[in-house]
Write an enzyme that holds these catalytic residues in place. Structure first.
Site, PDB file in Angstrom:
ATOM      1  N   GLU A 154       0.839  -1.197   0.000  1.00  0.00           N
ATOM      2  CA  GLU A 154       0.000   0.000   0.000  1.00  0.00           C
ATOM      3  C   GLU A 154       0.872   1.245   0.000  1.00  0.00           C
ATOM      4  OE1 GLU A 154      -2.652   1.619  -0.960  1.00  0.00           O
ATOM      5  OE2 GLU A 154      -3.356  -0.375  -0.416  1.00  0.00           O
ATOM      6  N   ARG A 157      -0.909   7.786   1.872  1.00  0.00           N
ATOM      7  CA  ARG A 157      -0.366   8.735   2.846  1.00  0.00           C
ATOM      8  C   ARG A 157      -1.442   9.048   3.866  1.00  0.00           C
ATOM      9  NH1 ARG A 157       0.442  13.362  -1.218  1.00  0.00           N
ATOM     10  NH2 ARG A 157      -1.386  12.263  -1.944  1.00  0.00           N
ATOM     11  N   CYS A 263       5.798   5.397   9.178  1.00  0.00           N
ATOM     12  CA  CYS A 263       6.364   4.645   8.052  1.00  0.00           C
ATOM     13  C   CYS A 263       7.831   4.944   7.772  1.00  0.00           C
ATOM     14  CB  CYS A 263       5.535   4.906   6.803  1.00  0.00           C
ATOM     15  SG  CYS A 263       3.918   4.159   6.906  1.00  0.00           S
TER      16      CYS A 263
HETATM   17  C1  UDX Z   1       4.371   7.666   3.677  1.00  0.00           C
HETATM   18  C2  UDX Z   1       4.387   7.490   2.141  1.00  0.00           C
HETATM   19  O1  UDX Z   1       4.219   8.773   1.512  1.00  0.00           O
HETATM   20  C3  UDX Z   1       3.308   6.514   1.727  1.00  0.00           C
HETATM   21  O2  UDX Z   1       3.383   6.301   0.320  1.00  0.00           O
HETATM   22  C4  UDX Z   1       3.501   5.199   2.473  1.00  0.00           C
HETATM   23  O3  UDX Z   1       2.525   4.263   2.138  1.00  0.00           O
HETATM   24  C5  UDX Z   1       3.498   5.441   3.972  1.00  0.00           C
HETATM   25  O4  UDX Z   1       4.513   6.415   4.299  1.00  0.00           O
HETATM   26  P1  UDX Z   1       2.932   9.069   5.447  1.00  0.00           P
HETATM   27  O5  UDX Z   1       3.903   8.575   6.474  1.00  0.00           O
HETATM   28  O6  UDX Z   1       1.477   8.977   5.731  1.00  0.00           O
HETATM   29  O7  UDX Z   1       3.144   8.302   4.049  1.00  0.00           O
HETATM   30  O8  UDX Z   1       3.243  10.631   5.178  1.00  0.00           O
HETATM   31  P2  UDX Z   1       4.034  11.527   4.106  1.00  0.00           P
HETATM   32  O9  UDX Z   1       3.095  12.495   3.528  1.00  0.00           O
HETATM   33  O10 UDX Z   1       4.805  10.718   3.167  1.00  0.00           O
HETATM   34  O11 UDX Z   1       5.031  12.331   5.069  1.00  0.00           O
HETATM   35  C6  UDX Z   1       5.981  11.666   5.894  1.00  0.00           C
HETATM   36  C7  UDX Z   1       6.818  12.669   6.651  1.00  0.00           C
HETATM   37  O12 UDX Z   1       7.692  13.397   5.775  1.00  0.00           O
HETATM   38  C8  UDX Z   1       6.023  13.734   7.409  1.00  0.00           C
HETATM   39  O13 UDX Z   1       6.627  13.931   8.666  1.00  0.00           O
HETATM   40  C9  UDX Z   1       6.159  14.977   6.545  1.00  0.00           C
HETATM   41  O14 UDX Z   1       6.065  16.154   7.306  1.00  0.00           O
HETATM   42  C10 UDX Z   1       7.567  14.791   5.977  1.00  0.00           C
HETATM   43  N1  UDX Z   1       7.781  15.459   4.674  1.00  0.00           N
HETATM   44  C11 UDX Z   1       7.075  15.058   3.575  1.00  0.00           C
HETATM   45  C12 UDX Z   1       8.734  16.466   4.565  1.00  0.00           C
HETATM   46  O15 UDX Z   1       9.393  16.842   5.546  1.00  0.00           O
HETATM   47  N2  UDX Z   1       8.951  17.040   3.338  1.00  0.00           N
HETATM   48  C13 UDX Z   1       8.274  16.656   2.221  1.00  0.00           C
HETATM   49  O16 UDX Z   1       8.534  17.219   1.147  1.00  0.00           O
HETATM   50  C14 UDX Z   1       7.301  15.636   2.349  1.00  0.00           C
END
Ligand code: UDX
Length: 442
Positions: A154, A157, A263
């Protein structure tokens, strides 16, 4: 089709609901009786936009139900998805005991009479887990059962899980049998996305490799932000300049306090561990982790440098969740930041639109106050720190914020406020990878 989903966490609950939404009959199974009862009564265990409405609609349409009875779900459903937690061990390896436990329960429920079954791994697992799941089933099930194991990772996000599930970029199916592959493709017939048909091991690797690559991208721009701060450059402009190159893309190039959540930290660790066990260590990912940690440290030292002593300083923090649109605080950098500020004797008042309850629980033992309102949070504060990228923080009335605060200092750890607006309101505005803006430098 009749589908069973074992585990009603983020992945299980949202996946099951979206399968029901596109017309399948779905039974969601969990061994937590209280959780199942709450779901049967329409109470949500998590906050996820649009999920509650979709659950209510599909339950009343008779396509979605909740139970603790795994055996009958396996008997009734031709495909059984495993979506249970795979938490990290101390050494970074993945704890697969829930997967093993569920595999054994599935094995116990299988009989030759019920016919062919597919067991699908949805949880994020190290490569070769599918083979082990198959071995467990073979060892414990009755002789003559007909079963295949498939990997179908999966990519949702949190905060936009329903949207991601209904509009995926791609669907990855890893199967070593054509019969299983064909049936899995029927599950995804209602979705309009390319299907990546691969072997079991490749599918398992795709998930770890994808998440680690995204974490790498974030750490890359964060490392660049440190250089920008030294060079007087602007990381937002650098991200735009490189992101317009289609080979790179602007996505996941937002500099900030680093990645958190359930994740990325876990999957990067897990992938490092697997690669080491296989004798092909991914040293690169150790640097990704190092940069992620250093990002918070650099930010804290900048706050320290500005305030000199943190003891007894009133610091307002906007944000507790690990990112916007969720109440999830697992591995949240905002929580780590608040803990550190408290340890140094600061008086922290924090606000989050959705994560007040989960955040307060994660901060137990910390001398922190959780405010009910983002403006109340900043009253008499000597500095405002933005730790989570919620939209409502970006839209804040900064003139009002300035009037309420004791000193006009903002540290924006997510680069979401408009620096010019902050300066017009009278603030000294510190952000990530950009010059500090001051009213007198207007
Ligand atoms: C992530 C993956 O995106 C998803 O495909 C997978 O299935 C599960 O892990 P998620 O953990 O829900 O999803 O959040 P995501 O939006 O990816 O952000 C993860 C972290 O990275 C957050 O703390 C966010 O603040 C940070 N982030 C994200 C950044 O610091 N900069 C960015 O450009 C993007």
């Amino acid at each position: 089709m009749n589908l069973a989903i074992i585990g009603t966490g983020y992945v299980g609950l949202t996946t099951g609901t979206c399968f029901a939404e596109v017309g399948h009959h779905v039974v969601c199974v969990d061994n937590d009786e209280a959780k199942v009862q709450a779901l049967q009564q329409g109470q949500m265990p998590i906050y996820e936009p649009d999920l509650e409405e979709m659950i209510v609609a599909n339950v009343s349409a008779g396509r979605l139900s909740f139970t603790t009875d795994l055996a009958s779900a396996v008997r009734e459903c031709e495909i059984v998805f495993i979506a249970v937690p795979t938490p990290p061990h101390e050494d970074g390896s993945v704890d697969l005991s829930y997967i093993e436990g569920v595999s054994r329960e599935i094995a116990d429920a299988l009989t030759p009479e019920i016919g062919y079954r597919i067991v699908v791994d949805k949880s994020t697992v190290p490569v070769s887990t599918g083979v082990k799941v198959y071995q467990v089933i073979e060892r414990y099930a009755n002789k003559g059962v007909d079963v295949d194991v498939v990997s179908n990772p999966e990519f949702l996000r949190e905060g936009c899980a329903v949207h991601d599930l209904l509009n995926p970029d791609r669907i990855v199916i890893g199967a070593d049998s054509q019969r299983a592959m064909d049936m899995m493709k029927r599950v995804y017939q209602p979705f309009s996305a390319p299907i990546v048909e691969v072997d079991l091991a490749s599918a398992e690797l795709i998930k770890h490799a994808a998440n680690s690559f995204l974490a790498l991208k974030i750490s890359y721009i964060n490392a660049v932000s440190a250089v920008c701060e030294k060079a007087g450059a602007d990381v937002e402009l650098v991200a735009m300049g490189i992101g317009l190159d289609k080979r790179i893309s602007r996505h996941f190039l937002n500099a900030g306090l680093g990645y958190g959540g359930s994740c990325f930290p876990k999957d990067v660790k897990g992938f490092i561990n697997v690669s080491e066990q296989l004798g092909a260590p991914l040293e690169l990912l150790r640097e990704v982790e190092r940069v992620n940690k250093a990002q918070l440290e650099r930010f804290l030292s900048r706050i320290r440098k500005k305030l000199w002593v943190l003891r007894k300083k009133k610091i307002a923090v906007w944000g507790l969740a690990f990112k916007q649109n969720t109440d999830d605080v697992r591995e949240s950098v905002a929580i780590k930041l608040i803990r550190r500020l408290c340890e140094e004797g600061a008086r922290v008042v924090a606000y989050d639109p959705k994560a007040a309850v989960t955040g307060a629980r994660a901060l137990e033992g910390c001398n922190v106050t959780i405010a009910d309102d983002m403006y109340e949070c900043v009253r008499d504060a000597e500095v405002l720190v933005v730790a989570t990228e919620w939209k409502q923080f970006a839209m804040a009335n900064l003139v009002k914020v300035r009037e309420l605060m004791r000193l006009p200092i903002i540290f924006d750890g997510r680069n979401i406020l408009h620096g010019d607006n902050a300066v017009h309101a009278g603030f000294e505005y510190h952000s990530i990878g950009r010059k500090t803006l001051r009213p007198d430098s207007e």
